[in-house]
Design a protein around this motif. Structure first.
Motif, PDB file in Angstrom:
ATOM      1  N   LEU A   1       9.293   2.900  -2.992  1.00 47.35           N
ATOM      2  CA  LEU A   1       9.142   4.026  -2.065  1.00 47.35           C
ATOM      3  C   LEU A   1       8.134   3.724  -0.978  1.00 47.35           C
ATOM      4  CD1 LEU A   1       8.819   7.586  -3.558  1.00 47.35           C
ATOM      5  CD2 LEU A   1      10.327   6.740  -1.774  1.00 47.35           C
ATOM      6  N   VAL A   2       7.083   3.040  -1.343  1.00 50.96           N
ATOM      7  CA  VAL A   2       6.025   2.796  -0.355  1.00 50.96           C
ATOM      8  C   VAL A   2       6.068   1.372   0.183  1.00 50.96           C
ATOM      9  CG1 VAL A   2       4.497   4.541  -1.309  1.00 50.96           C
ATOM     10  CG2 VAL A   2       4.336   2.203  -2.138  1.00 50.96           C
TER      11      VAL A   2
ATOM     12  N   LYS B   1       1.177  -1.113   8.436  1.00 47.24           N
ATOM     13  CA  LYS B   1       1.512  -0.904   7.036  1.00 47.24           C
ATOM     14  C   LYS B   1       0.829   0.340   6.499  1.00 47.24           C
ATOM     15  CE  LYS B   1       2.558  -5.542   5.327  1.00 47.24           C
ATOM     16  NZ  LYS B   1       3.582  -5.363   4.268  1.00 47.24           N
ATOM     17  N   ALA B   2      -0.424   0.467   6.838  1.00 46.27           N
ATOM     18  CA  ALA B   2      -1.180   1.626   6.356  1.00 46.27           C
ATOM     19  C   ALA B   2      -0.566   2.912   6.882  1.00 46.27           C
ATOM     20  CB  ALA B   2      -2.639   1.519   6.773  1.00 46.27           C
TER      21      ALA B   2
ATOM     22  N   ARG C   1      -2.236   1.757  -2.892  1.00 47.89           N
ATOM     23  CA  ARG C   1      -0.885   1.489  -3.380  1.00 47.89           C
ATOM     24  C   ARG C   1      -0.869   1.328  -4.887  1.00 47.89           C
ATOM     25  NH1 ARG C   1       3.140  -1.719  -0.291  1.00 47.89           N
ATOM     26  NH2 ARG C   1       3.195  -3.022  -2.138  1.00 47.89           N
TER      27      ARG C   1
ATOM     28  N   ASP D   1       7.574  -1.187   2.793  1.00 47.80           N
ATOM     29  CA  ASP D   1       8.297  -1.097   4.061  1.00 47.80           C
ATOM     30  C   ASP D   1       9.406  -2.123   4.174  1.00 47.80           C
ATOM     31  OD1 ASP D   1       6.324  -2.926   4.003  1.00 47.80           O
ATOM     32  OD2 ASP D   1       5.614  -2.615   6.053  1.00 47.80           O
TER      33      ASP D   1
ATOM     34  N   SER E   1      -3.679   0.027  10.503  1.00 51.84           N
ATOM     35  CA  SER E   1      -2.626  -0.995  10.533  1.00 51.84           C
ATOM     36  C   SER E   1      -1.251  -0.340  10.408  1.00 51.84           C
ATOM     37  CB  SER E   1      -2.821  -1.986   9.383  1.00 51.84           C
ATOM     38  OG  SER E   1      -2.492  -1.366   8.159  1.00 51.84           O
TER      39      SER E   1
ATOM     40  N   PHE F   1       2.628   3.687   4.951  1.00 52.08           N
ATOM     41  CA  PHE F   1       2.252   4.173   3.621  1.00 52.08           C
ATOM     42  C   PHE F   1       1.817   5.626   3.702  1.00 52.08           C
ATOM     43  CE2 PHE F   1      -1.112   4.809   0.434  1.00 52.08           C
ATOM     44  CZ  PHE F   1      -0.448   4.463  -0.721  1.00 52.08           C
TER      45      PHE F   1
ATOM     46  N   LEU G   1      -6.068  -0.300   1.344  1.00 54.45           N
ATOM     47  CA  LEU G   1      -4.648   0.031   1.330  1.00 54.45           C
ATOM     48  C   LEU G   1      -4.004  -0.452   0.035  1.00 54.45           C
ATOM     49  CD1 LEU G   1      -2.080   1.074   2.548  1.00 54.45           C
ATOM     50  CD2 LEU G   1      -1.806  -1.086   3.763  1.00 54.45           C
TER      51      LEU G   1
ATOM     52  N   LEU H   1      -7.401   4.071   7.959  1.00 59.25           N
ATOM     53  CA  LEU H   1      -6.741   2.796   8.265  1.00 59.25           C
ATOM     54  C   LEU H   1      -5.748   2.916   9.419  1.00 59.25           C
ATOM     55  CD1 LEU H   1      -6.212   1.708   4.579  1.00 59.25           C
ATOM     56  CD2 LEU H   1      -8.137   1.284   6.080  1.00 59.25           C
TER      57      LEU H   1
END
Lengths: 175, 175
Positions: B42-43, A133-134, B14, B45, A131, A137, B10, A129
């Motif tokens: 924690l994950v 956000k990815a 998660r 953003d 992105s 993460f 994603l 991924l």
DNA sequence: CAGCGGTTTCGGAAAGTATCGAAAGTCATG
DNA sequence: CATGACTTTCGATACTTTCCGAAACCGCTG
């Protein structure tokens, strides 16, 4: 016999130790009885039989048996056979360093490694991924995984070392 | 929304991470919800509100509130106030080393120190005794206490250090 | 000072664990 | 191969912890 406030200071201290250790155990994720049995065997100068453990703690046979077996499974307690006796006796490993290493190894195996596996698998599932956000993460999990991995290695290394090599080094470093 | 197998890799990762981390938490003596909230923050953003946490985990308001507060109490999560918003938001400390130090300090305070106190008190109670049994008991507890004390100091020392000083040293030692 | 957005508390329900006690199993021995 | 000494297993129960949902609370704002 062996009740609270027996009047014998040694017996009292033993009782206090065993019971309180059991209570403390629960906050480390160890069942009360298991912690108590371990404490009891730790401060017993002779191996004890299931019946003696039962009597000392007021636990049932099933409970005593299960937890003794579990302690043997952790490698913290050994079965000992007494010449001419049919009954099995149990004694705890007494050396504190050895105990520490054993616990470290076991917890590593049972708890850290599964965590690592989880992290790896989540990382694998998001590898491609792109992105933002990815990526965030992925970064967070990577850092976590790296840390856990390091901790794992440290525990492994330490618990494979000789006490005589590690402790002095630590003490020196502490100063 | 945000169910299992959402089709978004994603989101799936998660979910997997948050839930499994919760499951793992229990074996370290942390409640499932607390571990899950921590993982979630924690994950994430961005900081999350109580309601977002509730929605994401399917937890009740009371439960979310209690565990968020507890996490703040551990120092693992901060309340953040957003300009112009009345609602409170929460964000987790992201730096893994800092997290480690925080947990180490707290566990030390909550679990190791009480254990030490217990050991000291049992030792004090048997100080004068001279029987062989008493001596053996005393010796065993002393060794244990010494070890715990050392572990305590090590944790203290490590968690007061800069990451940049400790990690490289450890990595070097590991090799 | 009433209404509103938001947080905290609390009693009871539910889930999860530990423990008991009895029944079944094992094994050496006569 | 039956007996007795001991160990293990297992279903039922008791206890602890976690969680929910609703009610109480708090402080701002109009």
């Amino acid at each position: 016999m062996s009740d609270d406030a027996s009047g014998d200071p040694l017996e009292d201290a033993r009782q206090t130790f065993v019971r309180s250790w059991g209570a403390l155990g629960t906050s480390w994720g160890v069942s009360r009885t298991m912690a108590m049995i371990h404490a009891l065997l730790l401060v017993s100068d002779v191996p004890l039989s299931t019946d003696e453990v039962m009597a000392e703690l007021g636990a049932s046979r099933g409970n005593a048996n299960t937890n003794l077996r579990e302690l043997v499974g952790w490698g913290l307690v050994r079965r000992v056979i007494v010449e001419g006796e049919r009954r099995e006796y149990f004694e705890a490993e007494k050396d504190v360093w050895t105990i520490f290493c054993t616990i470290a190894r076991e917890r590593k195996r049972r708890e850290i490694e599964p965590a690592l596996a989880l992290l790896e698998s989540c990382l694998a599932g998001t590898k491609g991924l792109r992105s933002a956000k990815a990526k965030a993460f992925h970064k967070q999990l990577t850092e976590l995984a790296q840390f856990v991995q390091t901790a794992n290695s440290v525990l492994e290394r330490i618990s494979a070392s000789e006490q005589s090599k590690v402790i002095p080094a630590i003490l020196k470093w502490l100063k």
